[in-house]
Design a protein around this motif. Structure first.
Motif, PDB file in Angstrom:
ATOM      1  N   VAL A 159      50.023  38.973  38.246  1.00 45.51           N
ATOM      2  CA  VAL A 159      49.374  40.260  38.620  1.00 45.51           C
ATOM      3  C   VAL A 159      48.580  40.711  37.542  1.00 45.51           C
ATOM      4  O   VAL A 159      47.403  41.402  37.900  1.00 45.51           O
ATOM      5  N   LYS A 160      48.790  40.368  36.177  1.00 46.75           N
ATOM      6  CA  LYS A 160      48.016  41.048  35.111  1.00 46.75           C
ATOM      7  C   LYS A 160      46.676  40.600  35.377  1.00 46.75           C
ATOM      8  O   LYS A 160      45.601  41.281  35.142  1.00 46.75           O
ATOM      9  N   ARG A 161      46.401  39.048  35.401  1.00 49.72           N
ATOM     10  CA  ARG A 161      45.289  38.466  35.643  1.00 49.72           C
ATOM     11  C   ARG A 161      44.335  38.962  36.826  1.00 49.72           C
ATOM     12  O   ARG A 161      43.104  39.062  36.847  1.00 49.72           O
ATOM     13  N   ILE A 162      45.194  39.131  37.798  1.00 49.90           N
ATOM     14  CA  ILE A 162      44.643  39.517  39.262  1.00 49.90           C
ATOM     15  C   ILE A 162      44.010  40.951  38.840  1.00 49.90           C
ATOM     16  O   ILE A 162      42.723  41.310  39.534  1.00 49.90           O
ATOM     17  N   LEU A 163      44.807  41.910  38.373  1.00 50.66           N
ATOM     18  CA  LEU A 163      44.113  43.358  38.161  1.00 50.66           C
ATOM     19  C   LEU A 163      43.058  43.390  37.251  1.00 50.66           C
ATOM     20  O   LEU A 163      42.310  44.106  37.234  1.00 50.66           O
ATOM     21  N   GLU A 164      43.071  42.430  36.228  1.00 49.25           N
ATOM     22  CA  GLU A 164      42.000  42.227  35.305  1.00 49.25           C
ATOM     23  C   GLU A 164      40.769  41.848  36.018  1.00 49.25           C
ATOM     24  O   GLU A 164      39.707  42.435  35.713  1.00 49.25           O
TER      25      GLU A 164
END
Length: 199
Positions: A159-164
């Motif tokens: 999720v973190k990488r997607i939102l970045e």
């Protein structure tokens, strides 16, 4: 609905494929006997992982250090290219490929989100004109060091990488496909979430 505002996130191993691809690639790279020999040397780290003494990320880094460290980017690229050509088709779920083709035909943005190393996921995704988010490895002087450059792309890290990388608020529809507990945080991002959809 504007078709350009639809995005689909796909886990790779176990969702698009029938099983994990990380270990089969290592067997392909080394041959079965050498793979087993190297695997035995990692025995205590594997036990430590299952005893919850070390994390999935630490275990993966040990595997990367044992199997990938010292190889040049070109050497791994060549191996991945041959592995994809010779092995990957038989490992993919037909229903998953049909789903990917449907999204592609409708001009949806497709993103492969995987804990597998980027040297494999990026090449496979690029061949099919998909985006990818995966576990990145450290490269120094065009050689793999055996260390992770990014955190293991698993669970909340997905999720973190997607939102970045993506402003998901601009999409009218968000699809997500996964098959393990490590995909659940990503599935929660979706307006249409599918758990083990191709089995």
């Amino acid at each position: 609905m504007d078709k350009e505002k639809i995005i689909a996130f796909f886990d790779f191993d176990g969702t698009i494929t029938k099983r994990d691809t990380f270990v089969p690639f290592l067997v392909y790279q080394n041959g079965l006997l050498i793979f087993i020999f190297k695997l035995i040397s990692l025995f205590f780290y594997i036990i430590a992982f299952y005893a919850k003494i070390i994390s999935n990320e630490k275990l993966k880094e040990r595997f990367i250090k044992k199997f990938i460290a010292g190889y040049s980017v070109q050497e791994i690229n060549d191996l991945v290219e041959r592995f994809i050509e010779q092995k990957i088709d038989s490992m993919c779920r037909k229903e998953a490929l049909v789903c990917l083709e449907w999204h592609k035909a409708n001009r949806h943005k497709i993103v492969i989100v995987s804990a597998s190393p980027s040297y494999f996921i990026e090449k496979w995704a690029t061949k099919l004109d998909f985006d990818s988010v995966s576990t990145e490895l450290e490269i120094v002087n065009y050689n793999y060091t055996g260390k992770l450059k990014s955190k293991n792309c698993y669970g909340k890290e997905k999720v973190k990488r997607i939102l970045e990388r993506y402003d998901i608020k601009k999409y009218d529809e968000i699809y997500a496909y996964g098959d393990t507990k490590g995909d659940l945080p990503m599935l929660k991002l979706a307006t249409k979430a599918y758990y083990k959809p191709f089995r």
